[in-house]
Design a protein around this motif. Structure first.
Motif, PDB file in Angstrom:
ATOM      1  N   HIS A  85       0.775  -1.309  -0.121  1.00 61.89           N
ATOM      2  CA  HIS A  85       0.012   0.062  -0.154  1.00 61.89           C
ATOM      3  C   HIS A  85       0.894   1.270   0.049  1.00 61.89           C
ATOM      4  O   HIS A  85       0.275   2.310  -0.315  1.00 61.89           O
ATOM      5  N   THR A  88       0.676   2.804  -3.420  1.00 57.59           N
ATOM      6  CA  THR A  88      -0.476   3.749  -3.606  1.00 57.59           C
ATOM      7  C   THR A  88      -0.454   5.096  -2.634  1.00 57.59           C
ATOM      8  O   THR A  88      -0.635   6.202  -3.200  1.00 57.59           O
ATOM      9  N   SER A 190       1.372   1.526 -10.341  1.00 59.23           N
ATOM     10  CA  SER A 190       0.255   0.305  -9.887  1.00 59.23           C
ATOM     11  C   SER A 190       0.910  -0.817 -10.616  1.00 59.23           C
ATOM     12  O   SER A 190       0.502  -1.926 -10.192  1.00 59.23           O
TER      13      SER A 190
END
Length: 249
Positions: A85, A88, A190
Motif C-alpha cells: 500500500h 498507493t 500501479s
C-alpha cells in the motif's frame, strides 16, 4: 507468520461495527480457471486478500464477505496488504518512500485491530489467521518470484500489456484529471504494485494456499490461471481465483 496485535493509533477509522443483521451479501462474480467453478469449495482453506483503505473492507461489507467464506471454508488466511500500500500512498498522496512505508504499515495494524470484532463473529465456523505482505516480502522466495515477474514484465509483450491494461482499468476514473506525465507515473506505480502483489500470491500458493478470494477482479492473474501467460510462475498458474461481488441485501 501470524499478525501481532498492538495498540497503535489509527490513521483511518472505518465505520463502527454493530451487531445488526448483515447488510451486505457476497456472491461469486467469476472463478478462474473456469473448470474450478464447481469444486474449489472442496478445499478446506482459502486466503482473503485485503486492500487497505478500500470500502469493501469496512465492517459492513467485510461481514458479508466473511459470511460467504464461513459457509465454505474452515480456515482462512487473511493477507493484509500493508507494505504494498506504500506505492498507493506514494502515488496518490505524494509521500516519500520512507514515510509511505511507515504509514502503510500502521494502516495495516489499524485494520486488524479495528476489524477483530467482525472476524470474531465468524470464529465458530472459520479459523482466521492474519499475515502481512510486509512479512511475506521478507522471505527469500518472494525475492525470487518478484525478480521473475519483473523480468517477464520487461521481456514478454503480452504480459506487459496485460499488466498495463489492468493498471489503466484500476486508474480509469482519474484519466481526465491527470497530465500525460502524471498518468504515466501512476501507471508505473500501479504496475509495480501488481508485480509485488503477484509475487506475494505466488509465495502463499507455494505454502499451500491455493484458493484466493477477493471482492473484485484480477484480470492479469485470471489470465495466468487460465494459461494465457505460459512463462508466468507455476505457482500463479496453480491458483484458483474467486472474485466476489458485494451488494446490499
Amino acid at each position: 507468520m501470524p499478525f501481532d496485535y498492538n495498540n497503535n493509533a489509527a490513521l483511518h477509522k472505518p465505520c463502527a461495527v454493530d451487531a445488526q443483521p448483515f447488510k451486505y451479501k457476497a456472491k461469486i462474480a467469476s472463478v478462474s480457471p473456469l473448470e474450478k467453478r464447481n469444486d474449489f469449495e472442496l478445499a478446506n482453506h482459502c486466503f482473503l486478500g485485503v486492500s487497505l483503505e478500500n470500502s469493501h473492507f469496512y465492517p459492513q461489507k467485510l461481514a458479508g464477505i466473511l459470511e460467504w467464506i464461513s459457509r465454505r471454508f474452515s480456515f482462512c488466511t487473511v493477507l493484509v496488504g500493508d507494505s504494498i500500500h506504500r506505492l498507493t500512498l506514494q502515488s496518490v498522496r505524494n509521500l516519500q518512500p520512507t514515510a509511505a512505508m511507515a504509514a502503510a504499515l500502521e494502516l495495516g495494524e489499524c485494520f486488524v485491530q479495528q476489524s477483530r470484532p467482525v472476524f470474531e463473529r465468524f470464529s465458530a465456523t472459520t479459523r482466521f489467521r492474519f499475515v502481512t505482505c510486509h512479512r511475506v516480502q521478507a522471505q527469500a522466495s518472494y525475492q525470487h518470484f518478484h525478480c521473475r515477474l519483473r523480468h517477464l514484465y520487461r521481456t514478454d509483450t503480452r504480459f506487459n500489456q496485460s499488466v498495463n491494461r489492468f493498471a489503466e482499468h484500476y486508474l480509469r476514473k482519474k484519466i481526465d484529471e491527470l497530465e500525460p506525465e502524471q498518468w504515466a507515473r501512476q501507471i508505473g506505480f500501479s504496475a509495480d504494485y501488481f508485480l509485488e502483489e503477484f509475487a506475494i500470491f505466488a509465495c502463499l500458493q507455494q505454502q499451500g494456499h491455493s484458493v484466493m478470494v477477493y471482492p473484485g477482479s484480477f484480470s492479469t492473474l485470471s489470465e495466468i490461471a487460465q494459461g494465457q501467460h505460459p512463462l508466468a510462475p507455476e505457482e500463479l498458474k496453480a491458483l484458483t481465483i474467486v472474485s466476489l461481488c458485494v451488494k446490499g441485501r
